[in-house]
Design an enzyme around this catalytic site. Sequence first.
Site, short mmCIF file in Angstrom:
data_model
loop_
_atom_site.label_atom_id
_atom_site.label_comp_id
_atom_site.label_asym_id
_atom_site.label_seq_id
_atom_site.Cartn_x
_atom_site.Cartn_y
_atom_site.Cartn_z
N HIS A 1 -35.31 -39.93 -42.84
CA HIS A 1 -34.36 -40.91 -42.32
C HIS A 1 -33.00 -40.23 -42.27
O HIS A 1 -32.47 -39.79 -43.29
CB HIS A 1 -34.30 -42.17 -43.19
CG HIS A 1 -33.43 -43.24 -42.59
ND1 HIS A 1 -33.95 -44.27 -41.83
CD2 HIS A 1 -32.08 -43.44 -42.63
CE1 HIS A 1 -32.95 -45.06 -41.43
NE2 HIS A 1 -31.81 -44.57 -41.90
N CYS A 2 -32.41 -40.13 -41.07
CA CYS A 2 -31.17 -39.38 -40.88
C CYS A 2 -30.00 -40.35 -40.72
O CYS A 2 -29.96 -41.14 -39.77
CB CYS A 2 -31.27 -38.49 -39.65
SG CYS A 2 -29.75 -37.56 -39.34
N PRO A 3 -29.01 -40.32 -41.64
CA PRO A 3 -27.87 -41.22 -41.49
C PRO A 3 -27.00 -40.89 -40.29
O PRO A 3 -26.31 -41.77 -39.76
CB PRO A 3 -27.10 -41.03 -42.81
CG PRO A 3 -27.51 -39.69 -43.30
CD PRO A 3 -28.93 -39.50 -42.86
#
Length: 342
Positions: free
Chosen positions: A167-169
């Site tokens: 999960h990439c912010p």
Amino acid sequence: GAAAPNGGGGDGGGGDAAAGGRPTPLPEPKCWFIYWDACGLACAFVAWFVKAFSHYAVVVHIIWPWFFNPRRVAREGVSMWGVTHFVVFQVLCVMMWVAHLRAMASNPGAVPRKSASPEDKRRPESDDPAIKYLPPRRWCATCECVKPPRAHHCSICGRCINRMDHHCPWVNNCVGLANQKFFLLFLLYVFLISCHALALILARFFSCVGKARGCVGGGASGNLLVVGVVVCACLFGLFTLCMLCDQSHSVMTNTTGIDRLKGHDEGSHAHGRAVMWSSLAEVFGGEPAFQLSWLLPTVVTWPDPDSVAGYCMAPAPKGGRWGADDAMDGDSGDDMAPMDYV
């Protein structure tokens, strides 16, 4: 569309179950956007601000004063080098904005919710050893679905994501089967833009050494903006280069970030050029051979989406090809079909 079935239905089958007792999946939202993660929204805003700032500073304070200032144009005419740099930089920026937006707003490969019952964990009875001794299917009680082999539940998205890498912010979204292409292209475009900006600034600096009077500048404020671009280009250029190498290695070896965290590195996967091209086609779409569309932020399409996703939902649309939007984003509950698992 009709309301999707709920596991608490009162007819013994869990709502309007499909033929054979299998529930009908819930429809996917028209627009995929993770609006409840404050950290992701903040990081995405920072990314968009840096992109807009760098775009403005390079065009207004580097390219335009250098190649298109009135004195130079009157003396030498319009510079073809200036036009080339301007067009290339603008094209890269547009591609970067599109790739980032698609990485943020695309369904990353979420497995449809309420698409199975706990009984679906058990595989059909078979005397075939290749099926008989397979482990039970993985069940997600939160999404009420059977997870395909490389799907994982993301606590931030609240969904099971097929071929989830992380999960990439910075894109405020998971990186998975259906949007990893956009994420990779976003990294590539940012790296190329950073290199282009640094090259322009260095060339401009050396062209002005010893002839400051002949250079048109933007004053102290313009110089400060250029220094800011240098800092951003160095930081984000190095960061995206590291991420690009990591993601490229993952795709080439058919592994994900979660695979490596669990100890399932490339040593546990088959090697060879055929496997590499197959993995590239799984991420970028199309046949396992290089295509120009792999370098463009276009919709991912697969000749056989069932084998890629690990489940079958409905017959392929006319033309025999599925896209990421078709496979992952159902238009309404009426269009959703009972799922069958590989």
